[in-house]
Design an enzyme around this catalytic site. Structure first.
Site: not given
Length: 348
Positions: A16, A102, A139, A177, A250
């Site tokens: 990421h 994504k 996400h 994340h 990230d």
């Protein structure tokens, strides 16, 4: 040659990474450490990378930004929108360059305004992804303003991701994340097709870091840093050695002027010392024996990629992080700017 106290680990992959575009990309390319072998590149540009042709063009710009002697490989992604078609998914898969898609809930983070507004609208694309084996990077936060910002990840798991997985039981999903105990438990209790990335900054810091002596804009990211009990759950995840958890920094660079302002951007820049920061977190958790698999093996296996054959040596050696790095016409402030990092990585 390794000395006592050195660590030898498989060359890492970053599952990421944000590289931006334009002059910012050119700056990042020039200073990108030759430690990471491959990285999943985030597609949230302006405009977003929504087609295979755009992903191919972006990859070319990335390659042009890198030094001639680099062997870094960008692994491209598409930005899922309400209008992404199964045909585009098939084309992306057939290209061999696009390795994932994504999912940004619309408005969840930087440049996510074109994201998904209704999961039902993307179900045909998700079904095609499951069919061809294309992973979905998620996400995992709801965007309902009535939901507390510290609760948006757990609510997403219950209200959005659980139904998505029920509708697509074979789809490979990476919950990116992760920041909460609930997310750790969610990944652990689901099948082998569900995994998660964990950032170094979420392992090293809790939400107090945002307000340490005042507001710290360079510690503001999304998902936001959470409670200490959540950080301990993340440390527990890496201590477990589970193959369902792996490296994804990230690393999200922003110009200093866009961080130190009345309404600053979300993102922490960690690419300057990604492996070293993870080593510090694993050392704190007393589980350095699991670092190799976390950074170099688990993610590659989940993404069905070959494991890197080269190694990296980590030496217990302190160095001071620069106060800033050039970023286009401006500058960016890295994590631990002006502070010491206690490990140093060298590619063997």
């Amino acid at each position: 040659m390794a000395n006592a106290g050195d660590l030898i680990v498989t060359r890492p992959d970053d599952w990421h990474l944000h590289l931006r575009d334009g002059e910012g990309l050119k700056s990042l390319g020039k200073m990108f450490p030759n430690i990471v072998s491959r990285a999943i590149i985030m597609p949230n540009l302006k405009p977003p990378v929504t087609t295979t042709e755009q992903a191919q063009a972006y990859r070319e710009r990335i390659m042009k930004s890198l030094p001639d002697d680099t062997d870094f490989v960008p692994l491209m992604t598409l930005y899922l929108t309400d209008n992404t078609s199964p045909d585009e998914i098939q084309k992306a898969h057939d290209s061999g360059l696009v390795k994932a898609v994504k999912l940004y809930p619309a408005g969840a983070t930087t440049n996510s305004d074109h994201g998904v507004t209704d999961m039902k609208k993307v179900q045909p694309a998700l079904a095609k992804m499951a069919e061809v084996g294309m992973p979905l990077c998620v996400h995992g936060e709801v965007t309902d303003k009535s939901i507390d910002i510290f609760e948006r990840e757990p609510v997403f798991l219950t209200e959005k991701l659980t139904p998505l997985l029920e509708a697509n039981p074979t789809l490979k999903v990476i919950l990116e994340h992760i920041t909460t105990k609930e997310a750790v438990d969610f990944v652990k209790t689901h099948g082998k097709n569900v995994a998660a990335t964990i950032t170094a900054h979420h392992l090293l810091y809790n939400r107090n870091a945002i307000f340490d002596g005042g507001v710290r804009p360079h510690m503001y990211c999304l998902p936001v840093l959470k409670h200490e009990t959540d950080r301990q759950a993340l440390l527990g995840a890496i201590k477990s050695g589970s193959p369902k958890f792996f490296m994804g920094t990230d690393s999200a660079p922003h110009d200093r002027s866009k961080k130190e302002t009345a309404c600053g951007c979300a993102g922490v820049y960690t690419a300057h010392a990604a492996l070293e920061l993870y080593a510090m977190a694993f050392e704190e958790a007393n589980c350095l024996e699991h670092l190799d698999q976390f950074v170099g093996v688990h993610g590659a296996k989940f993404y069905s990629q070959e494991i890197n054959t080269r190694k990296v040596k980590l030496t217990k050696s302190s160095w001071t992080v620069p106060q800033m790095y050039p970023f286009g016409d401006g500058e960016l402030v890295p994590l631990k700017a002006g502070a010491e990092i206690t490990w140093k990585a060298v590619l063997l």
